[in-house]
Design a protein around this motif. Structure first.
Motif, PDB file in Angstrom:
ATOM      1  N   ARG A  45      39.875 -61.289  75.609  1.00  0.00           N
ATOM      2  CA  ARG A  45      40.647 -60.078  75.348  1.00  0.00           C
ATOM      3  C   ARG A  45      40.926 -59.319  76.644  1.00  0.00           C
ATOM      4  N   ARG A 100      36.862 -53.700  81.202  1.00  0.00           N
ATOM      5  CA  ARG A 100      36.914 -55.124  81.552  1.00  0.00           C
ATOM      6  C   ARG A 100      35.852 -55.534  82.565  1.00  0.00           C
ATOM      7  N   ASP A 119      47.958 -50.881  81.282  1.00  0.00           N
ATOM      8  CA  ASP A 119      46.893 -50.529  82.211  1.00  0.00           C
ATOM      9  C   ASP A 119      47.014 -49.077  82.649  1.00  0.00           C
ATOM     10  N   MET A 178      42.486 -48.093  71.762  1.00  0.00           N
ATOM     11  CA  MET A 178      42.825 -49.275  72.508  1.00  0.00           C
ATOM     12  C   MET A 178      44.291 -49.204  72.930  1.00  0.00           C
ATOM     13  N   GLN A 179      44.546 -49.553  74.166  1.00  0.00           N
ATOM     14  CA  GLN A 179      45.895 -49.514  74.680  1.00  0.00           C
ATOM     15  C   GLN A 179      46.290 -50.896  75.159  1.00  0.00           C
ATOM     16  N   ASP A 180      47.591 -51.129  75.214  1.00  0.00           N
ATOM     17  CA  ASP A 180      48.071 -52.425  75.661  1.00  0.00           C
ATOM     18  C   ASP A 180      48.531 -52.407  77.108  1.00  0.00           C
ATOM     19  N   GLU A 203      40.598 -50.989  77.430  1.00  0.00           N
ATOM     20  CA  GLU A 203      39.789 -49.974  76.764  1.00  0.00           C
ATOM     21  C   GLU A 203      39.157 -49.116  77.842  1.00  0.00           C
ATOM     22  N   ARG A 260      43.563 -58.816  78.423  1.00  0.00           N
ATOM     23  CA  ARG A 260      44.764 -57.990  78.532  1.00  0.00           C
ATOM     24  C   ARG A 260      44.637 -56.657  77.804  1.00  0.00           C
ATOM     25  N   THR A 261      43.697 -56.540  76.917  1.00  0.00           N
ATOM     26  CA  THR A 261      43.481 -55.287  76.194  1.00  0.00           C
ATOM     27  C   THR A 261      42.724 -54.320  77.094  1.00  0.00           C
TER      28      THR A 261
END
Length: 167
Positions: A74, A14, A5, A1-3, A79, A76-77
């Protein structure tokens, strides 16, 4: 998981997850509304026509609504859903299958199956012409014998079958 983009050459999870959840939510609502139209209670002889579909639509709408809600929470997360090369592999199978389904409506199931099997054997299997022609003709012929002759179940036929008198 990254914060961030910054996922490189990948498609995020998403939008696919949200769009599928919203589509299934809408489908669940359609099932619920139609079930209410035909009746969801019990009649003298048992459940009405919409009884079971109503609860399935309710479960579908609830699960997909929950999935859409969680995805929005979620948002903003970031994946990774799939790398672009993985999507190309999926599309290499999906697009011919879509053409096949459309082809069944216009050409019939036997001609469409002949073309699809031949395409996959040549393009993806890298088989030679003799084996490809044998399997491409043999598989639809086998299913013709099983369904049309043995079980007497007519399958969709197109203009070629009508031309040779199989329709």
């Amino acid at each position: 998981m990254q914060d961030t983009d910054n996922t490189g050459d990948a498609i995020g999870v998403r939008w696919p997850e949200l769009l599928v959840a919203v589509f299934l939510l809408a489908l669940g609502v359609v099932v619920i509304v139609d079930s209410l139209r035909v009746g969801t209670g019990w009649a003298d002889d048992g459940p009405q026509s919409g009884y079971f579909p109503f609860y399935i639509g309710l479960a579908l709408a609830g699960a997909s609504g929950w999935t859409a809600f969680k995805q929005l929470m979620r948002w903003r997360t970031v994946e990774v859903f799939a790398e672009r090369e993985q999507l190309r592999s999926v599309l290499a199978i999906l697009l011919p299958m879509v053409v096949y389904v459309a082809g069944v409506a216009f050409l019939g199931i036997y001609v469409s199956s002949f073309v699809l099997i031949g395409y996959f054997m040549l393009r993806h299997g890298k088989h030679g012409w003799p084996l490809t022609l044998g399997v491409s003709v043999g598989v639809p012929a086998f299913f013709y014998g099983v369904f049309e002759r043995w079980f007497l179940v007519p399958l969709p036929k197109g203009p070629l079958e009508a031309l040779i008198g199989v329709a």
